[in-house]
Design a protein around this motif. Structure first.
Motif, mmCIF file in Angstrom:
data_model
loop_
_atom_site.group_PDB
_atom_site.id
_atom_site.type_symbol
_atom_site.label_atom_id
_atom_site.label_comp_id
_atom_site.label_asym_id
_atom_site.label_seq_id
_atom_site.Cartn_x
_atom_site.Cartn_y
_atom_site.Cartn_z
ATOM 1 N N ILE A 99 -3.655 -4.317 1.530
ATOM 2 C CA ILE A 99 -3.040 -2.999 1.614
ATOM 3 C C ILE A 99 -3.022 -2.327 0.253
ATOM 4 C CG2 ILE A 99 -0.635 -3.711 1.290
ATOM 5 C CD1 ILE A 99 -2.061 -0.969 3.665
ATOM 6 N N ARG A 100 -2.962 -3.107 -0.801
ATOM 7 C CA ARG A 100 -3.020 -2.501 -2.139
ATOM 8 C C ARG A 100 -4.427 -2.005 -2.452
ATOM 9 N NH1 ARG A 100 1.876 -2.524 -3.741
ATOM 10 N NH2 ARG A 100 3.299 -4.174 -3.065
ATOM 11 N N CYS A 101 -5.432 -2.665 -1.914
ATOM 12 C CA CYS A 101 -6.798 -2.139 -2.019
ATOM 13 C C CYS A 101 -6.894 -0.782 -1.324
ATOM 14 C CB CYS A 101 -7.793 -3.108 -1.385
ATOM 15 S SG CYS A 101 -8.254 -4.512 -2.399
ATOM 16 N N ALA A 102 -6.297 -0.691 -0.129
ATOM 17 C CA ALA A 102 -6.320 0.577 0.604
ATOM 18 C C ALA A 102 -5.595 1.671 -0.179
ATOM 19 C CB ALA A 102 -5.699 0.394 1.982
ATOM 20 N N ALA B 222 -14.462 7.492 4.553
ATOM 21 C CA ALA B 222 -14.983 8.617 5.329
ATOM 22 C C ALA B 222 -14.398 9.949 4.869
ATOM 23 C CB ALA B 222 -14.684 8.410 6.813
ATOM 24 N N GLY B 223 -13.539 9.907 3.834
ATOM 25 C CA GLY B 223 -12.992 11.127 3.260
ATOM 26 C C GLY B 223 -11.774 11.685 3.963
ATOM 27 N N ARG B 224 -11.104 10.862 4.769
ATOM 28 C CA ARG B 224 -9.945 11.334 5.524
ATOM 29 C C ARG B 224 -8.638 10.994 4.819
ATOM 30 N NH1 ARG B 224 -11.723 15.112 9.112
ATOM 31 N NH2 ARG B 224 -13.913 14.587 9.479
ATOM 32 N N SER B 225 -7.644 11.859 4.982
ATOM 33 C CA SER B 225 -6.311 11.566 4.456
ATOM 34 C C SER B 225 -5.619 10.586 5.402
ATOM 35 C CB SER B 225 -5.484 12.843 4.294
ATOM 36 O OG SER B 225 -5.305 13.490 5.544
ATOM 37 N N VAL B 226 -4.962 9.587 4.819
ATOM 38 C CA VAL B 226 -4.397 8.486 5.607
ATOM 39 C C VAL B 226 -2.964 8.218 5.151
ATOM 40 C CG1 VAL B 226 -4.626 6.074 6.283
ATOM 41 C CG2 VAL B 226 -6.677 7.429 5.801
ATOM 42 N N LEU B 227 -2.062 8.116 6.115
ATOM 43 C CA LEU B 227 -0.675 7.740 5.863
ATOM 44 C C LEU B 227 -0.406 6.429 6.582
ATOM 45 C CD1 LEU B 227 2.248 8.331 4.874
ATOM 46 C CD2 LEU B 227 2.578 9.600 7.011
ATOM 47 N N VAL B 228 0.015 5.381 5.838
ATOM 48 C CA VAL B 228 0.330 4.076 6.423
ATOM 49 C C VAL B 228 1.835 3.885 6.384
ATOM 50 C CG1 VAL B 228 -0.044 1.586 6.319
ATOM 51 C CG2 VAL B 228 -1.882 3.149 5.617
ATOM 52 N N LEU B 229 2.424 3.618 7.545
ATOM 53 C CA LEU B 229 3.873 3.436 7.685
ATOM 54 C C LEU B 229 4.148 1.973 8.009
ATOM 55 C CD1 LEU B 229 4.370 6.573 9.933
ATOM 56 C CD2 LEU B 229 4.925 6.418 7.497
ATOM 57 N N GLU B 230 4.835 1.292 7.124
ATOM 58 C CA GLU B 230 5.118 -0.133 7.297
ATOM 59 C C GLU B 230 6.620 -0.370 7.260
ATOM 60 O OE1 GLU B 230 5.608 -3.845 7.832
ATOM 61 O OE2 GLU B 230 3.530 -3.119 7.971
ATOM 62 N N ARG B 231 7.137 -0.984 8.308
ATOM 63 C CA ARG B 231 8.580 -1.215 8.422
ATOM 64 C C ARG B 231 9.097 -2.182 7.363
ATOM 65 N NH1 ARG B 231 11.310 -5.187 11.043
ATOM 66 N NH2 ARG B 231 9.360 -5.935 11.968
ATOM 67 N N GLN B 232 8.318 -3.206 7.036
ATOM 68 C CA GLN B 232 8.761 -4.223 6.094
ATOM 69 C C GLN B 232 8.337 -3.870 4.671
ATOM 70 O OE1 GLN B 232 6.978 -7.631 8.454
ATOM 71 N NE2 GLN B 232 9.021 -8.465 8.117
ATOM 72 N N HIS B 233 8.727 -4.751 3.738
ATOM 73 C CA HIS B 233 8.294 -4.638 2.352
ATOM 74 C C HIS B 233 7.387 -5.820 2.044
ATOM 75 C CE1 HIS B 233 10.897 -1.261 1.042
ATOM 76 N NE2 HIS B 233 11.694 -1.711 2.011
ATOM 77 N N ALA C 13 -5.292 -5.202 10.087
ATOM 78 C CA ALA C 13 -5.878 -4.125 10.885
ATOM 79 C C ALA C 13 -5.604 -2.766 10.254
ATOM 80 C CB ALA C 13 -5.342 -4.164 12.315
ATOM 81 N N GLY C 14 -4.361 -2.539 9.862
ATOM 82 C CA GLY C 14 -3.997 -1.258 9.260
ATOM 83 C C GLY C 14 -4.658 -1.032 7.917
ATOM 84 N N ALA C 15 -4.720 -2.079 7.096
ATOM 85 C CA ALA C 15 -5.304 -1.953 5.768
ATOM 86 C C ALA C 15 -6.801 -1.667 5.853
ATOM 87 C CB ALA C 15 -5.048 -3.226 4.958
ATOM 88 N N VAL C 16 -7.522 -2.413 6.705
ATOM 89 C CA VAL C 16 -8.963 -2.201 6.834
ATOM 90 C C VAL C 16 -9.244 -0.813 7.408
ATOM 91 C CG1 VAL C 16 -11.021 -2.941 8.112
ATOM 92 C CG2 VAL C 16 -9.592 -4.634 6.941
ATOM 93 N N ALA C 17 -8.483 -0.397 8.414
ATOM 94 C CA ALA C 17 -8.671 0.938 8.988
ATOM 95 C C ALA C 17 -8.432 2.005 7.923
ATOM 96 C CB ALA C 17 -7.732 1.143 10.169
ATOM 97 N N ALA C 18 -7.382 1.837 7.126
ATOM 98 C CA ALA C 18 -7.070 2.822 6.085
ATOM 99 C C ALA C 18 -8.200 2.931 5.079
ATOM 100 C CB ALA C 18 -5.766 2.444 5.386
ATOM 101 N N ALA C 19 -8.746 1.795 4.655
ATOM 102 C CA ALA C 19 -9.835 1.806 3.673
ATOM 103 C C ALA C 19 -11.088 2.457 4.261
ATOM 104 C CB ALA C 19 -10.131 0.388 3.205
ATOM 105 N N LEU C 20 -11.423 2.123 5.495
ATOM 106 C CA LEU C 20 -12.610 2.718 6.121
ATOM 107 C C LEU C 20 -12.445 4.231 6.284
ATOM 108 C CD1 LEU C 20 -13.370 0.047 8.890
ATOM 109 C CD2 LEU C 20 -14.597 0.391 6.735
ATOM 110 N N LEU C 21 -11.243 4.665 6.627
ATOM 111 C CA LEU C 21 -10.992 6.096 6.782
ATOM 112 C C LEU C 21 -11.072 6.823 5.443
ATOM 113 C CD1 LEU C 21 -8.104 5.817 9.357
ATOM 114 C CD2 LEU C 21 -10.267 7.022 9.764
ATOM 115 N N GLU D 256 -15.962 -6.658 3.533
ATOM 116 C CA GLU D 256 -17.009 -6.126 2.668
ATOM 117 C C GLU D 256 -17.213 -4.634 2.935
ATOM 118 O OE1 GLU D 256 -21.306 -7.727 1.134
ATOM 119 O OE2 GLU D 256 -20.918 -7.872 3.293
ATOM 120 N N GLU D 257 -17.261 -4.248 4.188
ATOM 121 C CA GLU D 257 -17.452 -2.851 4.568
ATOM 122 C C GLU D 257 -16.311 -1.979 4.058
ATOM 123 O OE1 GLU D 257 -17.826 -0.299 8.740
ATOM 124 O OE2 GLU D 257 -18.192 -2.456 8.742
ATOM 125 N N ALA D 258 -15.091 -2.541 4.029
ATOM 126 C CA ALA D 258 -13.920 -1.787 3.594
ATOM 127 C C ALA D 258 -13.744 -1.786 2.076
ATOM 128 C CB ALA D 258 -12.657 -2.363 4.250
#
Length: 419
Positions: free
Chosen positions: A123-126, A37-48, A26-34, A67-69
């Motif tokens: 997430i690496r794609c994002a 759309a030209g938006r700055s995105v910060l993804v915070l993940e507790r794990q590694h 969910a986070g990775a796809v949202a980040a890619a779509l954003l 595909e959309e992302a």
């Protein structure tokens, strides 16, 4: 000088258009779509990453969002196990569903994936698309509003504050914002649990259809079921789901219990038998969850952070990606100056598909859906409608089983039982 003011002064500040909690699908796809759309995105993940996660069987509907992302090519190139459907087993009955033969247009194939690799690829794609992804960063506090704030701590103990125009919670079972904002709500589903592992099956060609997930029902208890998800390299994910008390044994008994349960079901006894488990047997329980609302001032909940039903139809990743798609589209409209009704355009829109899956889950455990699936004289047209939902198209309101899932299933079950 007050302690609060000192804290304000000591916080290092980070700004982003959107902050996303969690780097799963969910986070990775949202980040890619954003980012598209030209938006700055910060993804915070507790794990590694990579890290283990359950939920290896994707539904075809989710391919649209990959595909959309801009992630589909990377997923294809990874070489995951191809998937075109599912087959259900009860005693001597075996019923296949080919997702390519469904009433809703769209993708009819997907993949069975090892989630550690799959989630890492996404997430690496994002990140390659420009998202700022930070692993080992935990959200400790959240202030909602028109300019929401997150207080974050990294693995080294450094604190900082994130200022964003919007926050998306994609933390999955971590459910960060539901906990911080006390959004948890009762779920109508009983408390169930699962025990599972990976097995080195090394099955000869033709012994099973590796392009389909196997869902098998316990020979004498219809509320107990198994999965077998073929993966690459001669491995499969196998597990059993039941009411929590049925699987409540000490940790050192889980492996023998799962082995006994697999031996009880004839198809899985033949396919798995005594073949070696390649990781410790894991347990997850009490996973069904719900919230009072899926959005609030300056935030929205994605995927499992909002609601999780049950693993029976592998709906989790599809719901997660659908939620990302809907949330980003709402944000794009909002940024264009349009008035967005988050309740209608996000909450109600997302829950339509969730409620479709819920009706199928509830009637699986009540036995009505099993009566339909294992009925020998199903209408091909009805079969394609049900297949569409099993393939993830739970938002297609041209399908009568999406418009009125509970009533349609109950009527159909009565017809099947009368014949």
């Amino acid at each position: 000088m007050s302690h609060d003011i000192m804290n304000e002064m000591n916080f290092r500040r980070v700004r982003a258009d959107v902050a996303i909690i969690g780097a799963g699908p969910a986070g990775a796809v949202a980040a890619a779509l954003l980012r598209k759309a030209g938006r700055s995105v910060l993804v915070l993940e507790r794990q590694h990453f990579p890290r283990f996660s359950i939920g290896e069987s994707l539904l075809p509907q989710s391919m649209q969002y990959l595909e959309e992302a801009g992630m589909l090519q990377s997923v294809v190139e990874t070489g995951f196990q191809f998937k075109n459907g599912a087959y259900f087993v009860h005693r001597d009955r075996e019923v296949p569903f080919d997702f390519r033969d469904k009433s809703t247009p769209g993708w009819g194939t997907a993949y069975q994936v090892e989630r550690a690799t799959f989630d890492d690829v996404l997430i690496r794609c994002a990140a390659q698309q420009g998202a700022d992804v930070r692993f080992g960063h935990s959200v400790r506090a959240f202030v909602p509003g028109d300019a929401p704030q997150l207080d974050v701590t990294d693995d080294a103990g450094n604190d900082y504050r994130v200022q964003a125009s919007f926050v998306l919670d994609a933390s999955g079972f971590g459910r960060v914002l539901p906990r911080l904002l006390d959004l948890e709500a009762p779920t109508c589903l009983p408390t169930r649990a699962a025990i599972f592992t990976h097995v080195e099956d090394r099955l000869p060609a033709g012994s099973t259809d590796r392009d389909k997930i196997c869902i098998a029902v316990h020979p004498t208890r219809r509320d107990v079921w198994y999965w077998m998800i073929p993966l690459t390299n001669g491995r499969s994910s196998v597990g059993c789901v039941a009411e929590a008390s049925f699987l409540d044994v000490p940790d050192d008994r889980r492996e023998s219990l799962l082995r006994e349960l697999l031996q009880t079901e004839p198809t899985l006894a033949r396919l798995v038998g005594s073949k070696p488990f390649v990781m410790p047997v894991r347990h997850i329980g009490g996973y069904a969850s719900n919230v009072e609302r899926l959005h609030g001032p300056g935030y929205a909940l994605l995927g499992n952070a909002g609601e999780f039903l049950d693993p029976i139809f592998s709906s989790g990743v599809t719901i997660a990606m659908r939620s990302s798609h809907l949330a980003v589209r709402a944000l794009e409209r909002q940024w264009r100056g349009e008035t967005v009704d988050w309740h209608r355009d996000y909450d109600v829109a997302l829950r339509k598909g969730i409620d479709t899956f819920r009706a199928f889950v509830e009637r699986w455990y009540s036995g009505e859906l099993q009566d339909i699936i294992f009925h020998e004289r199903k209408s091909p047209e009805v079969g394609r409608m049900i297949c569409a939902i099993l393939a993830g198209y739970a938002w297609d309101e041209s399908n009568p089983f999406v418009r009125e899932p509970a009533r349609r299933l109950e009527v159909l079950a009565e017809i099947c039982r009368a014949r």
